[in-house]
Design an enzyme around this catalytic site. Structure first.
Site, PDB file in Angstrom:
ATOM      1  N   ASP A 140       0.833  -1.193   0.000  1.00  0.00           N
ATOM      2  CA  ASP A 140       0.000   0.000   0.000  1.00  0.00           C
ATOM      3  C   ASP A 140       0.877   1.255   0.000  1.00  0.00           C
ATOM      4  OD1 ASP A 140      -1.369   2.212   1.773  1.00  0.00           O
ATOM      5  OD2 ASP A 140      -2.985   1.011   0.904  1.00  0.00           O
ATOM      6  N   ALA A 141       0.722   2.093  -1.012  1.00  0.00           N
ATOM      7  CA  ALA A 141       1.576   3.282  -1.163  1.00  0.00           C
ATOM      8  C   ALA A 141       1.383   4.273  -0.020  1.00  0.00           C
ATOM      9  CB  ALA A 141       1.287   3.963  -2.498  1.00  0.00           C
TER      10      ALA A 141
ATOM     11  N   ASP B 113       2.087   6.475 -10.827  1.00  0.00           N
ATOM     12  CA  ASP B 113       1.356   5.946 -11.977  1.00  0.00           C
ATOM     13  C   ASP B 113       0.320   5.003 -11.405  1.00  0.00           C
ATOM     14  OD1 ASP B 113       0.451   5.219 -14.436  1.00  0.00           O
ATOM     15  OD2 ASP B 113       2.166   3.962 -14.922  1.00  0.00           O
TER      16      ASP B 113
END
Length: 195
Positions: free
Chosen positions: A32-33, A50
């Site tokens: 999870d970013a 992106d």
């Protein structure tokens, strides 16, 4: 799912990544970013987002919010840059995501530069936004961009050169007007969704 997609791309579409996944400078993480950036002690010169589109049923719409952009900005070094995909940029749908993303980033970063490119698989112009923690580097003329490319690469590039650079940032009237009129700030409580 992400790791399986990467492995399938390595196997079936190797020319698309051209060895990027195996470059020793790259660290590919499948997590999870938002959580990663919240917990990391690292700092970055550049963050490139992106992301999948912000869909109401999806998992990524919280990566397009003021709260997330503030987390990302806090991990950037002085002079750092964040680049994010910002959704469709056609005459009919540019206000879905693009204009509110630009407006939201403008509240957090010193300078924001939106741009568009045509993405053949999307059959439409697509928007991206570069956000600078400090003042933007000067605008380069096409000859300077071409010179920088020759310094860094052994051959010319297939898509990008000085003229392309100029074109990407020359937004049509409807996009400039849409950005100027936009008032929404994207937040966790008031996200945007691509229709």
């Amino acid at each position: 799912l992400d790791s399986k997609v990467v492995e399938m791309c390595r196997q079936y579409l190797p020319s698309h990544s051209n060895g990027a996944f195996d470059d020793p400078r790259a660290e590919v993480l499948h997590q999870d970013a938002r959580q990663y950036l919240t917990l990391t002690q690292e700092s970055y010169d550049v963050i490139i987002l992106d992301l999948v589109d912000p869909l109401e049923e999806g998992t990524a719409y919280t990566l397009y919010t003021r709260e997330f952009y503030e987390i990302a900005r806090s991990t950037l070094r002085p002079g750092g840059i964040l680049v994010t995909q910002s959704g469709p940029a056609s005459l009919l749908n540019h206000t879905e995501c693009f204009t509110p993303i630009v407006h939201t980033l403008s509240e957090i970063f010193s300078r924001v530069r939106p741009y568009t490119i045509y993405v053949p698989s999307f059959v439409s112009p697509w928007a991206f936004t570069i956000a600078f923690t400090e003042s933007e580097p000067r605008n380069y003329n096409p000859e300077e961009v071409d010179s920088l490319i020759l310094q860094r690469f052994s051959t010319s590039l297939r898509f990008y050169d000085g003229i392309t650079h100029r074109h990407m940032f020359a937004l049509p009237t409807y996009l400039r007007e849409g950005i100027a009129l936009e008032e929404r700030i994207v937040t966790d409580e008031n996200p945007v969704f691509m229709i």
